[in-house]
Design a protein around this motif. Structure first.
Motif: not given
Length: 832
Positions: A768-783
């Motif tokens: 029953g695993t059902d996990i949504s992943l939201e991944i921005p393509l922006r590089n976290p290093q810039k933030d």
């Protein structure tokens, strides 16, 4: 010619003998003729002078008693006393002056045979040689109002100066089928004897009357105090008695001689004092061998009923002394000694074999408290035998107060521990070791008595090997020192070995131990301290199983042994056992802990864990929980606090929490959490699938995700330069909800060294695993650089990739694109 002389002499001798023989026959015939002729003459004389003779006999007897004697008829009974002369007195009745009120005949006899010297009737002093009483009843009584008929046997008063008539001489006296009753209603006394026959010879020497009697008597009762019962009730007494009666002191004495009571040989001696100052009796009975139940039947029911709680299989030697007075109240003093040699004894506390002891009974233990059941007791100075096949010795055994029997006993024993199997075979199976004990008990004899039970002493167990059957726990090299104090049991020392656990030390206290044993309504409270350098919990897995029912062994089918086993098993199953543990190291499968301080309580409902702390995976853990035991599946609750645990060691210890998506080698970091769970655990200590419910409020610091398969697969398509095989991130927090074996993940932002991820959905431990992943393509290093410059991060800028981790047909989790992520995210993120 000389040769013929002997023949002549012989013939002359024979003629002389014939003459003497003829003379003797003539003489004997003459005497017989004279006797027969005399008999007929005397018979005719008796018939002719019947009334005169009857009147004379009645007058002579009435002259020596104070009553009214009636004789219906008299007739010769010559053949009954050949060659003497007898008369038969028919329907002889003796009554007192108050007969018309109470209607009790003092004597009512079918017949009396009187053997007399008929010629003496012609003189003033008749010579009565023998009297035989036949078929009837004699009753001496004192009624409730104090009236007594005993005055009948007192001589009538004489006028001053008048000489009393001389009593007829009497040498023989016999009784056939005559009942004698002595009744004293004010004193609650009744003696009832039926004399089948008694042949009595009388001989007077001065003031002493020597009496010899061959008798057979059926004793219906000897009731000295009818409220207490009767001695010798319904017993046959027979034998030959030699008695002496002193007419001056009014004492009747019986020197030691042998009688039979229901075919049991009894040695009897007695003294009956009828004097005016201290009238009393002393009676001593002794037998070298008598059946125990037969001996009890000689005693009143009030005594025998109490003593019947104890029984002997083989005959015992008994001596009994009775001392009592004729005045009221006069319950006799009773002392009985019983000599038992290698006998089989049955008691309320089990069977005793090869028993050897002397027992003394006394119905007057304390002066001033009277002679009765409440002041009666049994004393055994020394006992030796086997109890439940265990050799034991006892000193100073006392059983006091037969109304509410109180037992005092000092018991010792030393024997192989395997002999305890018969006693505790329902709960334990013992194969080796030795046992020694020295115990003193003071309390009620009856097991179900509510009065206080007191036990003092010790029990030592040395190098024993045993199995606790209800839990299938096998212990080896067990040593214990148990001390009993009043109602409690102290565990001074106890060393146990179980499987790999070779050094478990216990000490503590079991409060109300005796109360729990003797009463089904009470339980013992057992509180112990457990210390060990190391414990392997794998050997204690049987504790998670339900208690097994026991099978009765052949030895344990004995009712008393079965009762003892059930009581011991009841204590172990219903009592509350609290263990305060101090363990240096603990192992369970891959789980390892140190510095364990715990409080674990076992009771009939299950197991409770309180105030438990230990070190694990580089951090510290606090645990509280319960487990309710039932058949096969056990419910549990768990409240746990984890502080700074190494997360990869945590996953390793719990075997990746029964999932293979995220494993110990993928994780690093310091994990802290508050965990509140409910679920079910199997008898094999495994989590029942779909049973977990609760929540996990966690924090992960200095986290690192290494070689996580989904991210490594993702790097083949995107973020090839961001090193997704080793991702680090800062503090990660969330409150996960667990329902029926599924983990509901609220939206959680993960800012890592490579990517930023927002996760929400459901993770199923089984499916029953059902996990949504939201991944921005922006590089976290810039933030991070913007943050370093004091600028706000642009996390929501740029392109965002939506992925979905779901369970495939192969049972494994697969990650794919999720173009309709919003709707599905809303569905999957809904908590139960």
């Amino acid at each position: 010619m000389p040769q013929e002389k002997p023949d002549v002499q012989q013939k002359n001798s024979e003629k002389a003998r014939h003459k003497w023989l003829k003379a003797l026959l003539i003489l004997f015939g003459s005497i017989l003729f004279l006797l027969i002729t005399g008999w007929f003459i005397l018979s005719a004389y008796i018939q002719k002078h019947k009334q005169q003779i009857l009147s004379d006999i009645t007058e002579k007897i009435n002259d020596h008693i104070s009553g009214r004697l009636e004789i219906k008829d008299m007739k010769p009974a010559l053949l009954n006393s050949f060659p003497n002369i007898s008369v038969q007195l028919d329907s002889v009745i003796l009554v007192d002056s108050q007969f018309e009120r109470h209607h009790i005949k003092t004597a009512a006899l079918q017949s009396i045979y009187v053997q007399i010297n008929l010629l003496s009737l012609l003189s003033a002093h008749p010579n009565i040689r023998k009297i035989t009483l036949h078929h009837g009843k004699i009753e001496l009584f004192t009624l409730a109002n104090g009236y007594s008929n005993s005055y009948l046997f007192h001589s009538r008063s004489r006028e001053p100066g008048q000489k009393p008539n001389r009593a007829p001489s009497l040498h023989l006296f016999s009784v056939e089928n005559v009942e004698l009753i002595i009744l004293h209603q004010p004193h609650h006394k009744r003696f009832d004897l039926n004399c089948n026959y008694a042949k009595i010879k009388l001989k007077r020497l001065g003031n002493e009357m020597h009496i010899s009697s061959d008798l057979s008597i059926f004793v219906r009762q000897l009731g000295f105090n009818l409220a207490k019962g009767s001695y010798l009730q319904d017993k046959e007494v027979s034998g030959n008695l030699q008695l002496t009666y002193n007419t001056s002191s009014h004492q009747l004495g019986i020197r030691q001689q042998q009688l039979k009571i229901n075919r049991t040989k009894i040695h009897l001696s007695a003294l009956f004092d009828f004097g005016q100052r201290t009238p009393h009796f002393e009676l001593r009975l002794k037998t070298p061998a008598i059946d125990y139940n037969t001996g009890l039947s000689l005693l009143p029911q009030s005594i025998s009923k109490k003593l019947s709680k104890i029984a002997a299989r083989n005959p015992v030697s008994v001596a009994a002394d009775l001392y009592g007075g004729w005045q009221y109240p006069d319950t006799p003093l009773v002392r009985v000694s019983v000599d038992v040699r290698k006998n089989h004894i049955t008691s309320p506390y089990g069977d005793l074999t090869n028993a050897t002891f002397l027992a003394y009974f006394n119905n007057h233990l304390q002066p001033g408290k009277g002679k009765g059941d409440n002041n009666s007791g049994i004393f055994i100075p020394h006992f030796k035998g086997e109890w439940m096949d265990m050799p034991v010795q006892a000193d100073s055994v006392r059983l006091n107060n037969l109304i509410n029997p109180q037992l005092q006993a000092n018991i010792k024993g030393q024997f192989p521990a395997s002999k305890l199997n018969r006693l505790v075979g329902h709960s334990f199976a013992i194969t080796s070791g030795d046992v020694q004990f020295d115990l003193s008990y003071n309390g009620p004899l009856a097991a179900n008595d509510t009065q206080a039970h007191n036990l003092q002493g010790f029990l030592l167990v040395k190098d024993a090997a045993l199995t606790y059957l209800p839990r299938a726990l096998k212990f080896s090299h067990c040593n214990a020192a148990l001390v009993f104090q009043h109602n409690n049991m102290l565990i001074k020392t106890m060393q146990l070995s179980l499987g790999k656990n070779s050094n478990i030390a216990l000490h503590g206290k079991a409060e109300n131990f005796l109360s729990a044993y003797f009463s089904d309504n009470k339980i013992a409270d057992i509180n112990c301290q457990l210390n060990s350098p190391k414990i392997d919990l794998n050997d204690f897995v049987p504790l998670l199983t339900s208690r097994q029912g026991y099978k009765r062994t052949a030895q344990a089918r004995h009712r008393r042994i079965n009762d003892f086993n059930q009581k011991i098993d009841n204590i172990l199953s219903t009592s509350a056992l609290t263990l305060h543990m101090n363990i240096q190291n603990l192992v369970y499968h891959k789980f390892k802990a140190g510095e364990i301080s715990a409080q674990v309580t076992f009771d009939q409902n299950g197991i409770a864990i309180n105030h438990t702390t230990f070190t694990h995976a580089g951090g510290r853990v606090s645990v509280d929980g319960t487990m309710e035991q039932s058949t096969g599946i056990n419910d549990f609750t768990l409240n746990t606090q984890l502080n700074n645990l190494n997360i990869n060691k945590l996953f390793e210890a719990f075997d990746n929490f029964n999932q293979d998506a995220l494993k110990a080698q993928n994780l690093k970091g310091e994990f802290s959490a508050n965990i509140r769970l409910k679920g079910k655990i199997s008898a094999e200590a495994g989590i029942v699938p779909g049973s977990l419910n609760g929540n996990i409020d966690f924090t992960l610091n200095h986290g690192q995700l290494n070689n996580f398969t989904p991210f490594v697969s993702l790097s083949k398509f995107v973020f090839k330069s961001r090193n997704l095989d080793s991702i680090t991130f800062g503090t990660l927090k969330n409150d996960l909800i667990i329902d029926h074996g599924k983990v509901y993940i609220p939206p959680m932002n993960i800012l890592s060294s490579a990517i930023s991820i927002t996760i929400q959905g459901v993770y199923g431990f089984q499916h029953g695993t059902d996990i949504s992943l939201e991944i921005p393509l922006r590089n976290p290093q810039k933030d991070k650089e913007r943050i370093a410059q004091g600028l706000k991060p642009k996390r929501n800028k740029g392109l965002i990739v939506y992925l979905r981790a779901t369970e495939g047909k192969d049972g494994k989790v697969h990650i794919g694109w999720d173009p309709l992520h919003k709707k599905r995210l809303e569905d999957s993120a809904q908590s139960p």
